[in-house]
Design an enzyme around this catalytic site. Structure first.
Site, PDB file in Angstrom:
ATOM      1  CB  SER A  11      -5.586  42.175  -4.546  1.00 60.30           C
ATOM      2  OG  SER A  11      -5.396  41.448  -5.738  1.00 60.30           O
ATOM      3  CG  HIS A  36      -5.555  38.662  -1.802  1.00 60.75           C
ATOM      4  ND1 HIS A  36      -6.136  37.717  -0.987  1.00 60.75           N
ATOM      5  CD2 HIS A  36      -6.247  38.618  -2.965  1.00 60.75           C
ATOM      6  CE1 HIS A  36      -7.135  37.126  -1.631  1.00 60.75           C
ATOM      7  NE2 HIS A  36      -7.222  37.659  -2.847  1.00 60.75           N
ATOM      8  CG  ASP A  38      -6.467  37.850  -6.456  1.00 60.21           C
ATOM      9  OD1 ASP A  38      -7.173  37.143  -5.708  1.00 60.21           O
ATOM     10  OD2 ASP A  38      -6.420  39.090  -6.375  1.00 60.21           O
ATOM     11  CG  MET A  40      -7.442  34.593 -11.316  1.00 59.67           C
ATOM     12  SD  MET A  40      -8.309  35.989 -12.025  1.00 59.67           S
ATOM     13  CE  MET A  40      -8.452  37.070 -10.588  1.00 59.67           C
ATOM     14  CG  HIS A  69      -8.316  34.045  -3.748  1.00 59.37           C
ATOM     15  ND1 HIS A  69      -9.046  35.149  -4.168  1.00 59.37           N
ATOM     16  CD2 HIS A  69      -9.183  33.001  -3.780  1.00 59.37           C
ATOM     17  CE1 HIS A  69     -10.276  34.770  -4.430  1.00 59.37           C
ATOM     18  NE2 HIS A  69     -10.389  33.470  -4.222  1.00 59.37           N
ATOM     19  CG  MET A  71     -10.063  32.675  -7.578  1.00 53.88           C
ATOM     20  SD  MET A  71      -9.991  34.433  -7.974  1.00 53.88           S
ATOM     21  CE  MET A  71      -8.317  34.786  -7.514  1.00 53.88           C
ATOM     22  CG  MET A 140     -15.035  34.958  -3.833  1.00 52.29           C
ATOM     23  SD  MET A 140     -13.464  35.839  -3.726  1.00 52.29           S
ATOM     24  CE  MET A 140     -13.620  37.019  -5.075  1.00 52.29           C
ATOM     25  CG  PHE A 146     -12.105  40.101 -14.623  1.00 51.04           C
ATOM     26  CD1 PHE A 146     -11.091  40.124 -15.581  1.00 51.04           C
ATOM     27  CD2 PHE A 146     -13.161  39.222 -14.788  1.00 51.04           C
ATOM     28  CE1 PHE A 146     -11.143  39.283 -16.693  1.00 51.04           C
ATOM     29  CE2 PHE A 146     -13.223  38.378 -15.892  1.00 51.04           C
ATOM     30  CZ  PHE A 146     -12.210  38.411 -16.856  1.00 51.04           C
ATOM     31  N   GLY A 147     -10.196  42.179 -11.063  1.00 48.97           N
ATOM     32  CA  GLY A 147     -10.206  43.274 -10.109  1.00 48.97           C
ATOM     33  C   GLY A 147     -11.137  44.365 -10.627  1.00 48.97           C
ATOM     34  N   GLY A 148     -11.433  45.335  -9.777  1.00 45.70           N
ATOM     35  CA  GLY A 148     -12.167  46.513 -10.207  1.00 45.70           C
ATOM     36  C   GLY A 148     -13.658  46.339 -10.412  1.00 45.70           C
ATOM     37  CG  ASP A 178     -10.954  38.908  -2.810  1.00 49.52           C
ATOM     38  OD1 ASP A 178     -10.706  40.052  -3.220  1.00 49.52           O
ATOM     39  OD2 ASP A 178     -10.410  37.877  -3.261  1.00 49.52           O
ATOM     40  N   GLY A 180     -14.347  44.509  -4.646  1.00 47.40           N
ATOM     41  CA  GLY A 180     -15.108  45.756  -4.608  1.00 47.40           C
ATOM     42  C   GLY A 180     -15.058  46.497  -3.286  1.00 47.40           C
ATOM     43  N   GLY A 200      -7.803  45.622  -3.851  1.00 44.20           N
ATOM     44  CA  GLY A 200      -6.962  45.741  -5.034  1.00 44.20           C
ATOM     45  C   GLY A 200      -6.981  47.168  -5.532  1.00 44.20           C
TER      46      GLY A 200
HETATM   47  C1  DX5 Z   1     -11.153  38.844  -7.816  1.00 44.93           C
HETATM   48  C2  DX5 Z   1      -9.943  38.721  -6.936  1.00 44.93           C
HETATM   49  C3  DX5 Z   1      -9.783  39.879  -6.027  1.00 44.93           C
HETATM   50  C4  DX5 Z   1      -9.501  41.181  -6.742  1.00 44.93           C
HETATM   51  C5  DX5 Z   1      -9.861  42.318  -5.848  1.00 44.93           C
HETATM   52  O1  DX5 Z   1     -11.342  37.687  -8.521  1.00 44.93           O
HETATM   53  O2  DX5 Z   1     -10.033  37.558  -6.127  1.00 44.93           O
HETATM   54  O3  DX5 Z   1      -8.795  39.643  -5.023  1.00 44.93           O
HETATM   55  O4  DX5 Z   1      -8.164  41.296  -7.131  1.00 44.93           O
HETATM   56  O5  DX5 Z   1      -9.774  43.497  -6.578  1.00 44.93           O
HETATM   57  P1  DX5 Z   1     -10.718  44.746  -6.250  1.00 44.93           P
HETATM   58  O6  DX5 Z   1     -10.395  45.160  -4.840  1.00 44.93           O
HETATM   59  O7  DX5 Z   1     -10.316  45.730  -7.277  1.00 44.93           O
HETATM   60  O8  DX5 Z   1     -12.135  44.279  -6.385  1.00 44.93           O
HETATM   61 ZN    ZN Z   2      -8.676  37.395  -4.369  1.00 40.90          ZN
END
Ligand code: DX5
Ligand code: ZN
Length: 221
Positions: A11, A36, A38, A40, A69, A71, A140, A146-148, A178, A180, A200
């Site tokens: 990502s 990927h 993202d 938002m 993706h 969102m 999901m 958010f990532g992480g 997708d 964690g 990500g």
């Molecule tokens: C979350 C995103 C994911 C995110 C994944 O809303 O859709 O794609 O970037 O990041 P990690 O792998 O860090 O959870």
């Molecule tokens: Zn995503």
């Protein structure tokens, strides 16, 4: 099942955005299958990222499958722009599409693969009637935004349910997961039925992204 070896999709959200070109090279060199993106909107999800011009910059500088993706609320308004920007796959959220069948047909009519994503609280049964029309379902395993974040363990049972559903309704459906994903949980996620893992943090923040990708990719059923 659609694929023999696990697909990995870094990502771009977790990459160093000052050096997007380098991030693409890192992903390609690590054998990533998809990139990927993202998207938002600060409305459907609390965060804001980037739009079609960034996707276009990515798509015109990579041979990886561009996996977008969305969102965003009311995705129908923007799908065409994202396909024109070079998205090979467009995934919308079930929660944002009151006329999901129409939206899915629209994505396909533009020549892209059509995916639908489910938030953690949305059951896979909501896709029963549309599953045969889909190329991909994105489960999901965190709340989007958010990532992480930490992988939600109940996602495993959900992936298993979807895997059972696709055997009956659409054996060529790709199951992507997708949120964690780590080197540690990849095996369990793939074992449950995932074909593609979005990563990500586990990829772009790894000391050695290529080694991390190899470990995640080598997760097998
Ligand atoms: C979350 C995103 C994911 C995110 C994944 O809303 O859709 O794609 O970037 O990041 P990690 O792998 O860090 O959870
Ligand atoms: Zn995503």
């Amino acid at each position: 099942m659609p694929s023999q070896s696990t697909l990995i999709a870094p990502s771009i959200l977790s990459a160093d955005l000052m050096h997007l070109g380098e991030a693409l090279k890192t992903a390609e060199a690590a054998g990533a299958d998809w990139i990927h993106c993202d998207i938002m909107d600060g409305n459907f999800v609390p965060n804001i990222t980037f739009g079609p011009i960034v996707v276009q910059a990515i798509a015109s500088n990579t041979a990886m499958v561009v996996d977008t993706h969305l969102m965003i609320a009311d995705p129908d308004r923007y799908i065409e722009e994202f396909v024109k920007a070079g998205s090979n796959q467009v995934t919308v959220h079930q929660e944002t599409c009151p006329h999901l069948h129409r939206t899915v047909q629209f994505i396909k009519s533009l020549g892209a693969k059509a995916g639908v994503s489910l938030n953690p609280a949305t059951p896979v049964s909501t896709l029963e009637e549309i599953l045969g029309d889909l190329d991909l379902v994105l489960i999901m395993s965190v709340n989007p935004g958010f990532g992480g974040q930490k992988f939600i363990p109940a996602s495993i049972e959900k992936i298993k349910k979807l895997d059972a559903m696709r055997r009956e309704l659409n054996p060529r459906l790709v199951i992507a997961v997708d949120g964690g994903i780590t080197e540690e949980n990849a095996e369990a996620v793939v074992h449950a039925g995932a074909d593609a893992l979005i990563a990500g943090t586990a990829f772009f923040r790894a000391a050695d992204p290529a080694a991390a990708a190899l470990k995640i990719k080598s997760a097998s059923r």
